[in-house]
Scaffold this motif. Structure first.
Motif, mmCIF file in Angstrom:
data_model
loop_
_atom_site.group_PDB
_atom_site.id
_atom_site.type_symbol
_atom_site.label_atom_id
_atom_site.label_comp_id
_atom_site.label_asym_id
_atom_site.label_seq_id
_atom_site.Cartn_x
_atom_site.Cartn_y
_atom_site.Cartn_z
ATOM 1 N N LEU A 513 47.278 34.886 42.960
ATOM 2 C CA LEU A 513 47.994 35.841 42.341
ATOM 3 C C LEU A 513 49.225 34.975 41.363
ATOM 4 O O LEU A 513 49.429 35.428 40.494
ATOM 5 N N ARG A 514 49.387 33.642 41.910
ATOM 6 C CA ARG A 514 50.380 32.835 41.057
ATOM 7 C C ARG A 514 49.353 32.472 39.937
ATOM 8 O O ARG A 514 50.219 32.244 38.788
ATOM 9 N N ASN A 515 48.146 32.266 39.973
ATOM 10 C CA ASN A 515 47.437 31.699 38.760
ATOM 11 C C ASN A 515 47.474 32.950 37.704
ATOM 12 O O ASN A 515 47.633 32.510 36.413
ATOM 13 N N ILE A 516 47.289 34.078 37.992
ATOM 14 C CA ILE A 516 47.197 34.861 37.078
ATOM 15 C C ILE A 516 48.760 35.674 36.658
ATOM 16 O O ILE A 516 48.891 36.638 35.711
ATOM 17 N N GLY A 517 49.743 34.989 37.269
ATOM 18 C CA GLY A 517 51.044 35.761 37.070
ATOM 19 C C GLY A 517 51.453 37.085 37.748
ATOM 20 O O GLY A 517 52.447 37.875 37.204
ATOM 21 N N LEU A 518 50.526 37.385 38.718
ATOM 22 C CA LEU A 518 50.927 38.783 39.292
ATOM 23 C C LEU A 518 51.483 38.489 40.750
ATOM 24 O O LEU A 518 50.865 38.470 42.005
ATOM 25 N N THR A 519 52.915 38.287 40.883
ATOM 26 C CA THR A 519 53.704 37.975 41.988
ATOM 27 C C THR A 519 54.659 39.108 42.410
ATOM 28 O O THR A 519 55.545 38.839 43.026
ATOM 29 N N GLN A 520 54.885 40.080 41.331
ATOM 30 C CA GLN A 520 55.947 41.141 41.444
ATOM 31 C C GLN A 520 55.353 42.416 40.652
ATOM 32 O O GLN A 520 54.704 42.338 40.041
ATOM 33 N N ASN A 521 56.194 43.528 41.038
ATOM 34 C CA ASN A 521 55.935 44.703 40.254
ATOM 35 C C ASN A 521 54.345 45.117 40.420
ATOM 36 O O ASN A 521 53.626 45.500 39.665
ATOM 37 N N PHE A 522 54.173 44.823 41.705
ATOM 38 C CA PHE A 522 52.630 45.423 42.166
ATOM 39 C C PHE A 522 52.447 46.975 41.752
ATOM 40 O O PHE A 522 53.514 47.884 42.361
ATOM 41 N N ALA A 523 51.453 47.400 41.521
ATOM 42 C CA ALA A 523 51.406 48.885 41.284
ATOM 43 C C ALA A 523 50.808 49.391 42.776
ATOM 44 O O ALA A 523 50.432 48.784 43.658
ATOM 45 N N PRO A 524 50.785 50.650 42.735
ATOM 46 C CA PRO A 524 50.301 51.236 43.914
ATOM 47 C C PRO A 524 48.892 51.019 44.345
ATOM 48 O O PRO A 524 48.532 50.985 45.480
ATOM 49 N N LEU A 525 48.085 50.984 43.156
ATOM 50 C CA LEU A 525 46.791 50.971 43.292
ATOM 51 C C LEU A 525 46.128 49.547 42.608
ATOM 52 O O LEU A 525 46.656 49.394 41.388
ATOM 53 N N VAL A 526 45.606 48.427 43.241
ATOM 54 C CA VAL A 526 45.203 47.122 42.592
ATOM 55 C C VAL A 526 43.578 47.280 42.933
ATOM 56 O O VAL A 526 43.223 47.223 43.877
ATOM 57 N N VAL A 527 42.794 47.382 41.664
ATOM 58 C CA VAL A 527 41.321 47.494 41.845
ATOM 59 C C VAL A 527 40.879 46.146 41.337
ATOM 60 O O VAL A 527 40.974 45.518 40.367
ATOM 61 N N VAL A 528 40.206 45.584 42.394
ATOM 62 C CA VAL A 528 39.489 44.245 42.294
ATOM 63 C C VAL A 528 38.170 44.489 41.745
ATOM 64 O O VAL A 528 37.330 44.691 42.505
ATOM 65 N N VAL A 529 37.888 44.157 40.541
ATOM 66 C CA VAL A 529 36.280 44.369 39.711
ATOM 67 C C VAL A 529 35.527 43.309 39.564
ATOM 68 O O VAL A 529 35.856 42.455 38.676
ATOM 69 N N ALA A 530 34.663 43.064 40.483
ATOM 70 C CA ALA A 530 33.586 41.991 40.552
ATOM 71 C C ALA A 530 32.519 42.591 39.584
ATOM 72 O O ALA A 530 32.558 43.610 38.950
ATOM 73 N N HIS A 531 31.541 41.705 39.244
ATOM 74 C CA HIS A 531 30.553 42.234 38.200
ATOM 75 C C HIS A 531 29.242 41.401 38.849
ATOM 76 O O HIS A 531 29.118 40.598 39.329
ATOM 77 N N GLY A 532 28.103 42.269 38.425
ATOM 78 C CA GLY A 532 26.873 41.662 38.517
ATOM 79 C C GLY A 532 26.010 42.524 37.597
ATOM 80 O O GLY A 532 26.185 43.307 36.751
ATOM 81 N N SER A 533 24.543 42.175 37.564
ATOM 82 C CA SER A 533 23.438 42.890 36.776
ATOM 83 C C SER A 533 22.299 43.244 37.448
ATOM 84 O O SER A 533 22.073 42.642 38.275
ATOM 85 N N SER A 534 21.572 44.352 36.915
ATOM 86 C CA SER A 534 20.554 44.615 37.670
ATOM 87 C C SER A 534 19.381 45.100 36.250
ATOM 88 O O SER A 534 19.808 45.726 35.583
ATOM 89 N N SER A 535 18.346 44.638 36.390
ATOM 90 C CA SER A 535 17.120 45.098 35.598
ATOM 91 C C SER A 535 15.733 44.727 36.401
ATOM 92 O O SER A 535 15.598 43.984 37.327
ATOM 93 N N VAL A 536 14.784 45.190 35.758
ATOM 94 C CA VAL A 536 13.447 44.738 36.376
ATOM 95 C C VAL A 536 12.507 44.101 35.557
ATOM 96 O O VAL A 536 12.900 43.843 34.242
ATOM 97 N N ASN A 537 11.673 43.443 36.063
ATOM 98 C CA ASN A 537 10.716 42.429 35.139
ATOM 99 C C ASN A 537 11.638 41.488 34.210
ATOM 100 O O ASN A 537 11.307 41.131 33.282
ATOM 101 N N ASN A 538 12.703 40.998 35.175
ATOM 102 C CA ASN A 538 13.276 39.938 34.311
ATOM 103 C C ASN A 538 13.602 38.721 35.376
ATOM 104 O O ASN A 538 14.459 38.531 36.070
ATOM 105 N N PRO A 539 12.643 37.551 35.283
ATOM 106 C CA PRO A 539 12.788 36.539 35.836
ATOM 107 C C PRO A 539 14.142 35.599 35.902
ATOM 108 O O PRO A 539 14.766 35.152 36.830
ATOM 109 N N HIS A 540 14.900 35.673 34.805
ATOM 110 C CA HIS A 540 16.333 35.317 34.451
ATOM 111 C C HIS A 540 17.545 36.138 34.940
ATOM 112 O O HIS A 540 18.380 35.939 34.585
#
Length: 869
Positions: A513-540
């Motif tokens: 929170l200090r790294n990103i500067g979010l230490t006050q004025n919190f919203a009622p909802l904070v969504v923490v969005v990670a990411h990944g990927s899915s596909s077929v026939n893809n060794p990489h």
């Protein structure tokens, strides 16, 4: 030519100046320095392809690497000239690049003239150890194609010994080392192990690996001063396998099923195989390497073969290209209206994303559609470093940048099976690591194999938008449980702490929170969005996931962060640290599937256990906004795909990207990090109204709260290796895909779940396949930090080994003053004031769709004059 470009004595040129007594251990360390560091493909982690020369200035290091690997250093001259004619390289950038050569005015004028001359050959690779060294010269003189004879034997033994689940017949016995396995097969097998069954070679193998190396080198090379170079060139003929063996030797835990092997054992085997073929083809009296006439005409390490020669006209073109592209962002940042003074009103919703460049556009759409949403960016492990073992995982994996060594282990259990019953996964648990009979394997192939072949054929001609028999990241059961709270301070048998204490949780949450500067004025909802990927026939596939999570989807980190930030005990400690999260604020974890543009929300049942008035309304509003943003994001992505519906609606575009990810014959499920170019560390006001064409890593940072640069050190420690590693792997894979990249995906065959090779007996391919980089503009990453040079100097001084990234220009580093927006470029002579042309106008548009409509190339930075859509 200045001394920096033509050093007389450099560290790398001393390799090979050794005494007559051959130091095998020391030689292997030097040789391993040049080998790729790409591990098993299940853990694909982006890194600097040329890490071996990172201690040198960028252009010098690239030139040295070219003389080792036989690779191109730059694009062909015609490509730079075409970019100039098309307006992508500007005249002011050429002037800038010429001025930074350090040449006198007349020399600059002559160099400028050479830029526009016709030249089809100067970009060709130079004479190199890999292609023109003593080994190749000797092989040509012998007229024996030693590589085509020896490599299939060596590769076959390596792939079978290291196999991680593809083969149904395990070659290695429990606890058996590779050298022991080779001896067993060569001396005791009923079927002869050709060519090691030759009497002289079988007797030679009775010695240990080190004695075999010395004996073979004496017979093949003869001159001890050439031993190391010969072995190095032998490994450069197959750097993929050599690098893989070295990685496994140093980190055996990288394998699902551990194998004991060393580079020394591999070298001993290959030398023995080479000697066997030479004796068979040429008899006992063959000319040795050291006896070749005119040996000094061949590149020799001891004669300074790696002294770099930089083609100055190509260097100027490349720097001019980069500065043209970098200046587009710098001009937009300079002209961007300054943020308004005064306290900012509390937003309705806050969303925290990974800094990944693919999230840049999704954040833009969320803010365009709903101005009540504020977005933040941070490294996608969200400051929670741990080893993670999911429901279907056979072993724990690191969920943090590769430079961090986690000390905590987090396990996931299904809520329905927490009573002690074992949960069996749907795919990883099916991997087999126990030996099977040949008959049983044949029966499986003849029965089940036919059925799978028919099903595969059906999926080729009738692909659906669902992955066959595989759950997409957006379909994963999100009602499992993470064991986050540590119940005992005693480490487990592997030395890891099972979970975190509340104090450790608060430390990590407050740190982010200090790294990103979010230490006050919190919203009622904070969504923490990670990411990944899915596909077929893809060794990489792992290369499409989160680099900050060591090539894994970031869902466990998002879930862990949300759980910790919601816990009353953690919040109590945070209050003591000066961060007050209101009781009405709730954190929710989510996962963005970047290939299908879908989002999964996790642990929603926890919100029901602790209901907050109005929270469901905020969550529903965010989900509605997110769905619209995902459709528009898919629409923007489709402009790169040749077979996509270019003029269709956002809904049809969304359907198309889901089908691409599910198609078994689609080599481009998404272009991943292609065209990544910028990393901006600062307040969102710097970039909120900019169209950055999905090219920017965006990390939130509040400069006013970091007077000593300590926060910046933490941010840069993750951003430089992660973002810089992604950038350079794309750059070099694009510059020379045949050497630094993996070539086309089409002939790739998965070998032992270790990597891919062309066919069944080729070298493991490292780097990125052409289908991931074919649209990429190969320019170095520009890191712009919203902070004064004084504070940045303090941060840079604390970076340790990472400092060579910016000291040697492997990434560009710029200071953007938070008050007056003046910008300075970091270089070998300190900070240089950036002067941009006054006549350049940053293009603008009211909406994102109007910027990319009809565009099939990269787009300059635009200003969005209206956010609402």
């Amino acid at each position: 030519m200045n001394n920096r470009e033509q050093p007389e004595n450099t560290e790398h040129s001393s390799i090979g100046n050794r005494s007559a007594a051959f130091d095998i251990a020391g030689a292997i360390e030097h040789i391993a320095h040049w080998l790729p560091t790409q591990g098993p493909i299940k853990d694909f982690i982006h890194h600097n392809t040329l890490h071996a020369v990172q201690h040198l200035p960028f252009h010098e290091g690239v030139a040295v690497a070219a003389k080792v690997f036989g690779a191109r250093s730059y694009l062909p001259l015609a490509e730079y000239q075409a970019m100039y004619r098309n307006g992508r390289i500007k005249d002011f950038a050429i002037d800038w690049a010429l001025q930074h050569t350090g040449y006198a005015e007349e020399a600059q004028r002559q160099l400028r003239e050479r830029l526009f001359a016709h030249d089809d050959v100067s970009h060709y690779p130079p004479l190199s150890l890999a292609n023109h060294g003593i080994r190749n010269a000797w092989i040509n003189r012998l007229e024996v194609d030693l590589n085509s004879l020896a490599h299939p034997v060596v590769f076959r033994l390596l792939s079978n010994f290291l196999d991680q689940g593809i083969s149904r017949w395990s070659l290695a016995k429990d606890g058996e080392r590779f050298w022991e396995c080779v001896l067993r097969l060569a001396q005791n097998s009923l079927l002869p192990l050709y060519p090691l069954n030759e009497p002289g070679i079988r007797e030679l193998l009775s010695d240990n690996a080190e004695d075999v190396i010395n004996s073979c080198l004496d017979k093949i090379v003869g001159d001890p001063t050439l031993y190391q170079q010969y072995v190095l060139e032998m490994q450069l003929a197959h750097p993929g396998w050599s690098g893989m063996v070295r990685i496994i030797e140093q980190t055996p835990e990288a394998l699902l099923s551990r194998r004991e092997i060393s580079l020394k054992e591999m070298i001993a085997l290959e030398l023995a195989v080479e000697l066997a073929f030479i004796l068979k083809k040429k008899g006992l009296h063959f000319p040795r390497v050291g006896d070749m006439p005119q040996l000094n005409d061949v590149p020799l390490l001891k004669n300074g073969a790696l002294r770099p020669k930089i083609p100055q006209h190509l260097k100027v073109w490349h720097e001019a290209m980069e500065w043209s592209l970098h200046s587009e962002l710098l001009q937009a940042l300079k002209d961007e209206p300054k943020p308004e003074n005064g306290e900012k009103s509390q937003p309705d919703i806050q969303a925290l994303f990974c800094i990944d460049d693919r999230e840049c556009s999704l954040r833009r759409y969320l803010e365009e559609i709903n101005p009540g949403i504020d977005t933040f960016g941070a490294a996608g492990f969200f400051g929670i470093d741990f080893l993670y073992q999911g429901l279907d995982d056979a072993y724990p994996v690191a969920q943090c940048p590769n430079v961090i060594v986690p000390k905590h282990l987090i396990k996931e259990t299904n809520k329905q099976t927490e009573n002690g019953k074992k949960n069996h996964g749907n795919h990883l648990s099916d991997l087999h690591f126990t030996p099977h009979s040949m008959l049983r394997g044949w029966l499986y192939t003849q029965t089940l194999g036919l059925g799978y072949a028919l099903r595969m054929a059906w999926n080729v001609f009738r692909p659906s938008n669902k992955l066959p028999n595989i759950k997409t990241l957006s379909e994963v059961d999100s009602h499992s449980h993470l064991h986050l709270l540590r119940e005992s301070d005693e480490p487990n048998e592997d030395g890891y702490l099972l979970g975190f204490s509340f104090e450790e949780m608060a430390e990590r949450v407050s740190g982010l929170l200090r790294n990103i500067g979010l230490t006050q004025n919190f919203a009622p909802l904070v969504v923490v969005v990670a990411h990944g990927s899915s596909s077929v026939n893809n060794p990489h596939l792992a290369a499409y996931d989160c680099g900050a999570c060591a090539g894994k989807p970031g869902a466990p980190n998002a879930r862990a962060f949300a759980w910790m930030a919601n816990h009353d005990s953690v919040r109590a400690i945070l209050r003591e640290k000066g961060i007050v999260i209101p009781d009405s604020t709730r954190f929710v974890a989510a996962l963005h599937n970047t290939s299908r543009d879908e989002v999964t929300y996790f642990d929603m049942h926890l919100l029901e256990e602790q209901p907050v008035p109005g929270l469901q309304t905020y969550l529903k509003n965010f989900q509605v906004t997110m769905n619209k943003a995902l459709q528009r994001n898919a629409y923007e992505r489709c402009r790169w795909f040749e077979l996509s519906p270019q003029t269709a609606s956002a809904e049809k575009a969304h359907k198309h990207v889901k089908e691409r990810a599910s198609s078994i014959f689609e080599p481009r499920p998404e272009y991943n990090h292609s065209n990544n170019l910028y990393c901006v560390i600062g307040r969102r006001s710097l970039t909120r109204d900019l169209f950055l064409d999905r090219r920017a890593f965006l990390h939130s940072y509040e400069p006013a709260t970091d007077p000593h640069g300590d926060i910046l050190v933490r941010i840069l420690s993750a951003a430089i290796p992660v973002c810089g590693g992604i950038n350079l792997e794309y750059l070099f894979s694009r510059i020379d895909n045949s050497v630094y990249g993996a070539g086309t995906k089409l002939p790739h065959n998965v070998i032992g779940l270790l990597g891919v090779a062309n066919g069944v007996e080729g070298d493991l391919r490292t780097g990125l396949p052409s289908q991931m980089i074919e649209v990429h503009e190969p320019a170095r990453l520009l890191i712009v930090v919203e902070q004064s040079t004084e504070v940045l100097n303090k941060a840079v001084a604390k970076l340790g080994e990472l400092r060579e990234w910016i000291d040697n220009d492997w990434v560009r580093f710029v200071s953007c003053h938070p008050g007056n927006r003046k910008m300075y470029l970091y270089g070998s002579k300190g900070w240089e004031t950036i002067h941009l042309p006054d006549d350049y106008q940053v293009p603008d548009a009211p909406r994102s769709e109007q910027v990319f409509a009809g565009q099939t190339e990269t787009i300059p930075v635009h200003r969005l004059i209206r956010r609402h859509a």
